[in-house]
Structure formats: C-alpha cells, structure tokens
Design an enzyme around this catalytic site. Structure first.
Site, PDB file in Angstrom:
ATOM      1  N   TYR A  75       0.815  -1.214   0.000  1.00  0.00           N
ATOM      2  CA  TYR A  75       0.000   0.000   0.000  1.00  0.00           C
ATOM      3  C   TYR A  75       0.852   1.269   0.000  1.00  0.00           C
ATOM      4  O   TYR A  75       0.453   2.288  -0.571  1.00  0.00           O
ATOM      5  CB  TYR A  75      -0.983  -0.019   1.173  1.00  0.00           C
ATOM      6  CG  TYR A  75      -2.249  -0.764   0.826  1.00  0.00           C
ATOM      7  CD1 TYR A  75      -3.278  -0.138   0.143  1.00  0.00           C
ATOM      8  CD2 TYR A  75      -2.400  -2.110   1.146  1.00  0.00           C
ATOM      9  CE1 TYR A  75      -4.436  -0.821  -0.196  1.00  0.00           C
ATOM     10  CE2 TYR A  75      -3.545  -2.805   0.798  1.00  0.00           C
ATOM     11  CZ  TYR A  75      -4.567  -2.150   0.121  1.00  0.00           C
ATOM     12  OH  TYR A  75      -5.707  -2.828  -0.243  1.00  0.00           O
ATOM     13  N   ARG A  78       1.639   1.660  -3.540  1.00  0.00           N
ATOM     14  CA  ARG A  78       0.471   2.196  -4.244  1.00  0.00           C
ATOM     15  C   ARG A  78       0.292   3.686  -3.958  1.00  0.00           C
ATOM     16  O   ARG A  78      -0.057   4.466  -4.851  1.00  0.00           O
ATOM     17  CB  ARG A  78      -0.799   1.449  -3.828  1.00  0.00           C
ATOM     18  CG  ARG A  78      -0.875   0.018  -4.339  1.00  0.00           C
ATOM     19  CD  ARG A  78      -2.227  -0.591  -4.029  1.00  0.00           C
ATOM     20  NE  ARG A  78      -3.288   0.102  -4.756  1.00  0.00           N
ATOM     21  CZ  ARG A  78      -4.566   0.095  -4.404  1.00  0.00           C
ATOM     22  NH1 ARG A  78      -4.945  -0.559  -3.313  1.00  0.00           N
ATOM     23  NH2 ARG A  78      -5.460   0.740  -5.124  1.00  0.00           N
ATOM     24  N   ASN A 110     -12.485   5.243  -6.243  1.00  0.00           N
ATOM     25  CA  ASN A 110     -11.026   5.314  -6.257  1.00  0.00           C
ATOM     26  C   ASN A 110     -10.489   5.800  -4.915  1.00  0.00           C
ATOM     27  O   ASN A 110     -11.106   6.630  -4.249  1.00  0.00           O
ATOM     28  CB  ASN A 110     -10.564   6.225  -7.386  1.00  0.00           C
ATOM     29  CG  ASN A 110     -11.020   5.714  -8.739  1.00  0.00           C
ATOM     30  OD1 ASN A 110     -11.170   4.510  -8.931  1.00  0.00           O
ATOM     31  ND2 ASN A 110     -11.276   6.614  -9.666  1.00  0.00           N
ATOM     32  N   VAL A 111      -9.325   5.286  -4.543  1.00  0.00           N
ATOM     33  CA  VAL A 111      -8.754   5.583  -3.229  1.00  0.00           C
ATOM     34  C   VAL A 111      -7.599   6.569  -3.304  1.00  0.00           C
ATOM     35  O   VAL A 111      -6.986   6.895  -2.291  1.00  0.00           O
ATOM     36  CB  VAL A 111      -8.303   4.293  -2.516  1.00  0.00           C
ATOM     37  CG1 VAL A 111      -9.482   3.373  -2.266  1.00  0.00           C
ATOM     38  CG2 VAL A 111      -7.222   3.562  -3.307  1.00  0.00           C
ATOM     39  N   HIS A 127     -14.804   3.693  -1.194  1.00  0.00           N
ATOM     40  CA  HIS A 127     -13.847   2.656  -0.833  1.00  0.00           C
ATOM     41  C   HIS A 127     -12.689   3.191  -0.005  1.00  0.00           C
ATOM     42  O   HIS A 127     -11.622   2.567   0.053  1.00  0.00           O
ATOM     43  CB  HIS A 127     -13.328   1.959  -2.096  1.00  0.00           C
ATOM     44  CG  HIS A 127     -14.380   1.145  -2.784  1.00  0.00           C
ATOM     45  ND1 HIS A 127     -14.278   0.704  -4.085  1.00  0.00           N
ATOM     46  CD2 HIS A 127     -15.578   0.674  -2.338  1.00  0.00           C
ATOM     47  CE1 HIS A 127     -15.357   0.014  -4.414  1.00  0.00           C
ATOM     48  NE2 HIS A 127     -16.163  -0.011  -3.364  1.00  0.00           N
ATOM     49  N   SER A 205     -16.381  -0.550 -13.656  1.00  0.00           N
ATOM     50  CA  SER A 205     -16.639  -1.880 -14.205  1.00  0.00           C
ATOM     51  C   SER A 205     -18.078  -2.330 -13.968  1.00  0.00           C
ATOM     52  O   SER A 205     -18.567  -3.245 -14.644  1.00  0.00           O
ATOM     53  CB  SER A 205     -15.690  -2.901 -13.577  1.00  0.00           C
ATOM     54  OG  SER A 205     -15.992  -3.063 -12.194  1.00  0.00           O
TER      55      SER A 205
END
Length: 262
Positions: A75, A78, A110-111, A127, A205
């Site tokens: 993370y 990320r 999106n985070v 999220h 999606s």
C-alpha cells in the site's frame, strides 16, 4: 448515437429539472479514470515482491493479519504511485463542472486523491482513501503521510507504524474485500443518486457491489444515466446513453454541454 445528439439529450434532461431547482448531476467514477493517469487497477498483474499474488489476496484483513509488512509495503508503493500521478482531463472536466451553477455530487470508488488534486471539493469516497490510515485494533485515525514515499519499484516489506493511542498496527484507510462500505458514504451516494437529474458512470466496471447499485438507483428514480467506458459492462442495458471511449477524451465534451460551454 452521435456526440452532438448525446449532448442534446443531456441538455434536454437538465432543462426538465423542476422549475426553481438547480439541476443536480452525479458523477460516479471507477478505476478506469485513475488508470488513465497511470495508476494500476486491481485487474493488472502484480510485479516484484507481490508477483505471486493478485490484488484480492492482499486487500483483505486476513492478509494484513498474516503478514502486515507485506501488505503495508504494497500500500505504501500504491500511495507512491498515486502521488506520482497527475489528474487527467476527465478529473479536470469534473472539477470545472463543479465550478458552475449546477449542483454536482462526485462519488468515487477510487482511493487516490486525484479528484481533490484536480479541484473537486468533497468527493464521496466509497472505498476509503490511501491518505486516511487508521489503527487496525482501535480504529483511531493516524496521521496521514503526505510526503512522497520512496519505495523501490520492485517493492519491499515495510512494517506498519504503531497507533499513537493503543500501539496497534496502523492499516491503510481503504475498504478491503469482505469489509462493509462506510455507512455515511454509501448513504450519501444513494441519496444523491435518488435525487439527481443526470448521473454519469465513468470508468466503472459495474462489477463491485454495492457500489455498482448507485447508477441503478438513479435510473429507478427517473434520472438520465450516461455511461462513459471503453468497454461494455453490466450497466449497458441500464444506461440511457453508452459512450464508448476513454474518460479523458469522451467525458469533457459531455460535461461542457451540461455547463452550456459547447
């Protein structure tokens, strides 16, 4: 449907908003929007330290309990990638729409913080966020790291920091598989969808539930639903308009039409 026709349909939907009420537009974004800024999606193959895993194996409470340094290291990598990325034309067009007279609600799966960096004021994060870590044990918010992590491209194991309140391990502030979405955020998203005139589903999606229900709620409440996506999704039969193409190219002219700038 031609682009000009799509813009006419949008303008007509906004004109039908009840007299005296500012038109309400919801923009619902998924991983495809961030991918256009170079941020890997959960469907991309992992590399380096994590090449033996897929994202769903790492993004769980059980994975964090088994190997906190492996998951925290991923993370932080990320978060580095998110901070290295720049908002694209879709993010900018959404922020520009917010500056106009219409009422805009941005709901994102999106985070990263690309919406905020583009100028969006208060996106609803379904999220969670890479920039809102909290204690795994007591849920106390931790001080978010705003400096750019310096992580090797192949990744590394990295022990998570300790909670200042209880000493437990700090976890990423994202929603993992098997965890419920934050109640306030989900309620805000559904309330906005039920009350809007137009909803854009962009780069989503439409496979991840319950977030995938947000456009469906809008449709059932009578809103015009516009999907912008390069690929077909389960939302295709629900959407009134399906616009094929990357968000950074296809979305700006549609939002310009909503703002009367085309």
């Amino acid at each position: 449907m031609q682009d000009a026709q799509a813009r006419d349909v949008l303008r007509d939907a906004l004109r039908r908003a009840p007299r005296g009420r500012t038109p309400h537009i919801v923009v619902f974004t998924g991983a495809g929007v961030s991918a256009e800024s170079g941020i890997p999606t959960f469907r991309d193959a992992l590399t380096g330290l994590w090449e033996r895993f897929d994202a769903q194996q790492l993004a769980t409470p059980e994975a964090f309990l088994r190997d906190p340094p492996l998951v925290w290291g991923w993370y932080e990598w990320r978060r580095m990638r998110a901070m290295q990325a720049s908002p694209n034309a879709a993010h900018a067009a959404i922020a520009a729409l917010e500056a106009g007279p219409a009422r805009i609600t941005v709901v994102t799966q999106n985070v990263d913080d690309l919406h905020e960096r583009a100028g969006s004021r208060a996106p609803v994060h379904l999220h969670g966020s890479l920039f809102a870590p909290r204690c795994f044990d007591c849920d106390e918010p931790a001080t978010p790291g705003r400096c750019m992590p310096e992580e090797p491209e192949g990744g590394r194991r990295l022990a998570p920091p300790a909670c200042a309140r209880c000493g437990g391990p700090v976890r990423p502030g994202v929603v993992w598989f098997g965890e419920p979405l934050p109640e306030r955020a989900l309620a805000a998203a559904f309330d906005a969808a039920a009350a809007c005139d137009v909803l854009f589903s962009v780069g989503a999606s439409s496979l991840v539930h319950p977030a995938a229900q947000v456009p469906v709620v809008a449709k059932e409440a009578g809103a015009l639903v516009v999907q912008v996506n390069p690929n077909a999704t389960p939302l295709d039969p629900v959407a009134d308009l399906n616009v094929r193409g990357p968000a950074a190219i296809a979305l700006p002219p549609l939002l310009a039409a909503c703002a009367g700038r085309d």
